[in-house]
Scaffold this motif. Sequence first.
Motif: not given
Ligand SMILES: C=C(O[C@@H]1C=C(C(=O)O)C=C[C@H]1O)C(=O)O
Length: 172
Positions: A35-37, A79, A81, A83, A93, A116-118, A122, A153, A162, A164
């Motif tokens: 997860s990037f988040t 969407r 956003v 971060l 993102a 967060p979508l992540g 995940f 995904f 997604v 980033e």
């Molecule tokens: C895909 C992920 O989700 C993260 C969270 C996001 C959001 O809340 O919109 C968008 C992209 C990502 O940086 C991640 O955490 O890997």
Amino acid sequence: MSIPPTRWYRSLASAGLLEPSVHGPARYWLKVEGSFTRAIQRECHDTFHVEVRYEGFAQPTREEARRLKIPLRQKAWIREVRLCGDGQPWVLARTIIPLSCLSGRNRVLRNLGSKPLGAYLFSSPHWRRGPLETGICQPKAPGQPRLARRSAFHDGNHSLLVGEYLLPTLYR
Ligand SMILES: C=C(O[C@@H]1C=C(C(=O)O)C=C[C@H]1O)C(=O)O
């Protein structure tokens, strides 16, 4: 702060032939797995938050529609956003969620708000990440991202995309 036009490459190495800076300080962020988040949260000393810039039905770009194999004129849930780590925006993102992805258990994707979508993707056993692409942006204003990463995904035969976009404050 908006997202500039971006060219996508299948690998960091192929992007690096045109833009050697992918091998500089941003390299870690272009490659980090999982997860990037979570990766961003680990880097924060103090606070992390997601700031929603846009959420709604809109037209994906032609390139995004082709990448997701959806009809060119079909709207999707989009969407965008920021971060933010320790009060500063670190990443922009942009997520494209096709209509076919928004039914059944994934209805919640329309109601994420500042969650967060992540964290959702995940923590769900259904979603799998595809390979990471590397993006080279064409910034139109100072402070805009220059480098990006992107992946699809997949949940069965549903896919979302997604992207980033790394702001220089993240890696300088
Ligand atoms: C895909 C992920 O989700 C993260 C969270 C996001 C959001 O809340 O919109 C968008 C992209 C990502 O940086 C991640 O955490 O890997």
